[in-house]
Design an enzyme around this catalytic site. Structure first.
Site, mmCIF file in Angstrom:
data_model
loop_
_atom_site.group_PDB
_atom_site.id
_atom_site.type_symbol
_atom_site.label_atom_id
_atom_site.label_comp_id
_atom_site.label_asym_id
_atom_site.label_seq_id
_atom_site.Cartn_x
_atom_site.Cartn_y
_atom_site.Cartn_z
ATOM 1 N N ASP A 1 0.844 -1.093 0.144
ATOM 2 C CA ASP A 1 -0.025 0.015 -0.164
ATOM 3 C C ASP A 1 0.851 1.356 -0.030
ATOM 4 O O ASP A 1 1.982 1.264 0.433
ATOM 5 C CB ASP A 1 -0.910 0.103 1.157
ATOM 6 C CG ASP A 1 -2.222 0.950 1.049
ATOM 7 O OD1 ASP A 1 -2.435 1.416 -0.329
ATOM 8 O OD2 ASP A 1 -2.931 1.239 2.011
ATOM 9 N N GLY A 2 0.363 2.202 -0.588
ATOM 10 C CA GLY A 2 1.084 3.610 -0.534
ATOM 11 C C GLY A 2 0.032 4.804 -0.046
ATOM 12 O O GLY A 2 -1.127 4.278 -0.123
ATOM 13 N N GLU B 1 2.317 3.527 -4.315
ATOM 14 C CA GLU B 1 1.736 2.243 -4.574
ATOM 15 C C GLU B 1 2.825 1.416 -5.383
ATOM 16 O O GLU B 1 2.996 0.464 -4.923
ATOM 17 C CB GLU B 1 0.426 2.542 -5.280
ATOM 18 C CG GLU B 1 -0.798 3.265 -4.404
ATOM 19 C CD GLU B 1 -1.518 2.403 -3.402
ATOM 20 O OE1 GLU B 1 -1.083 1.167 -3.405
ATOM 21 O OE2 GLU B 1 -2.535 2.574 -2.879
ATOM 22 N N ASP C 1 -4.338 -2.779 -3.212
ATOM 23 C CA ASP C 1 -5.505 -1.992 -3.606
ATOM 24 C C ASP C 1 -5.312 -1.080 -4.570
ATOM 25 O O ASP C 1 -6.410 -0.057 -4.804
ATOM 26 C CB ASP C 1 -6.091 -1.162 -2.252
ATOM 27 C CG ASP C 1 -5.233 -0.218 -1.590
ATOM 28 O OD1 ASP C 1 -4.301 0.206 -2.435
ATOM 29 O OD2 ASP C 1 -5.518 0.153 -0.558
ATOM 30 N N HIS D 1 -9.030 -0.148 2.740
ATOM 31 C CA HIS D 1 -9.978 0.295 3.635
ATOM 32 C C HIS D 1 -11.220 -0.452 3.886
ATOM 33 O O HIS D 1 -12.136 -0.011 4.397
ATOM 34 C CB HIS D 1 -10.245 1.716 3.914
ATOM 35 C CG HIS D 1 -9.079 2.451 3.407
ATOM 36 N ND1 HIS D 1 -8.145 2.854 4.413
ATOM 37 C CD2 HIS D 1 -8.533 3.109 2.374
ATOM 38 C CE1 HIS D 1 -7.018 3.613 3.820
ATOM 39 N NE2 HIS D 1 -7.247 3.903 2.665
ATOM 40 N N ASP E 1 -1.334 -0.252 4.881
ATOM 41 C CA ASP E 1 -1.928 1.072 4.993
ATOM 42 C C ASP E 1 -1.306 1.967 6.333
ATOM 43 O O ASP E 1 -0.842 3.056 6.385
ATOM 44 C CB ASP E 1 -3.304 1.314 5.122
ATOM 45 C CG ASP E 1 -3.971 2.665 5.010
ATOM 46 O OD1 ASP E 1 -3.572 3.303 4.279
ATOM 47 O OD2 ASP E 1 -4.433 2.903 6.042
#
Length: 154
Positions: free
Chosen positions: A7-8, A45, A68, A118, A128
């Site tokens: 995740d970024g 990301e 994501d 999320h 995250d």
């Protein structure tokens, strides 16, 4: 089989940002993260995927990247990035990271899985968290390519 969860994050986009990576293989588990003083969400990301793939020590591994980021996954799965390479990335952002990604991508058998962000996916939530913590760290790095290419924005 190696699983890489990524995740970024970037606050302000561009703004302070970071990435988080969770690697799992059998009973092995590793977390990686770093923050940058000025970057974008898409760069973070993509950088997360680069760092995850680069951390694999053996060649030709079966790797599943779980992200994501539709930006990253669609660019690879729909083969857009390979067209960008042929056109010299004309008009495309993040050339430096895409070239970095392709260097490690070609060394393994990589597949991608998209997960909704999320939404309670444990490893995605952890990535995250790692990305946000890294973005707020006092020990942030400089995303120098982004900053040089975007000097007019500074």
């Amino acid at each position: 089989m190696i699983q890489i969860f990524t995740d970024g994050a970037a606050s302000g986009n561009p703004g302070p940002g970071g990435y988080g990576v969770v690697l799992k293989s059998g009973k092995h588990y590793k977390e990686l993260s770093a923050g940058f003083r000025r970057t974008t969400n898409n760069r973070m990301e993509l950088m997360a995927v680069c760092v995850g793939l680069e951390s694999i020590k053996s060649l030709n591994q079966e790797v599943t990247v779980v992200s994501d980021s539709k930006y990253v996954i669609d660019s690879v799965e729909k083969k857009w990035v390979f067209g960008w390479v042929k056109k010299g990335f004309a008009g495309k952002k993040n050339k430096d990271l895409w070239l970095r990604f392709l260097q490690s991508y070609k060394l393994h058998q990589v597949k991608f899985i998209w997960v909704k962000g999320h939404a309670g996916h444990p490893e995605n939530e952890r990535c995250d968290e790692l990305a946000v913590i890294a973005s707020k760290s006092k020990d942030v790095g400089i995303d120098s390519v982004f900053e040089v290419e975007n000097q007019k924005l500074l």
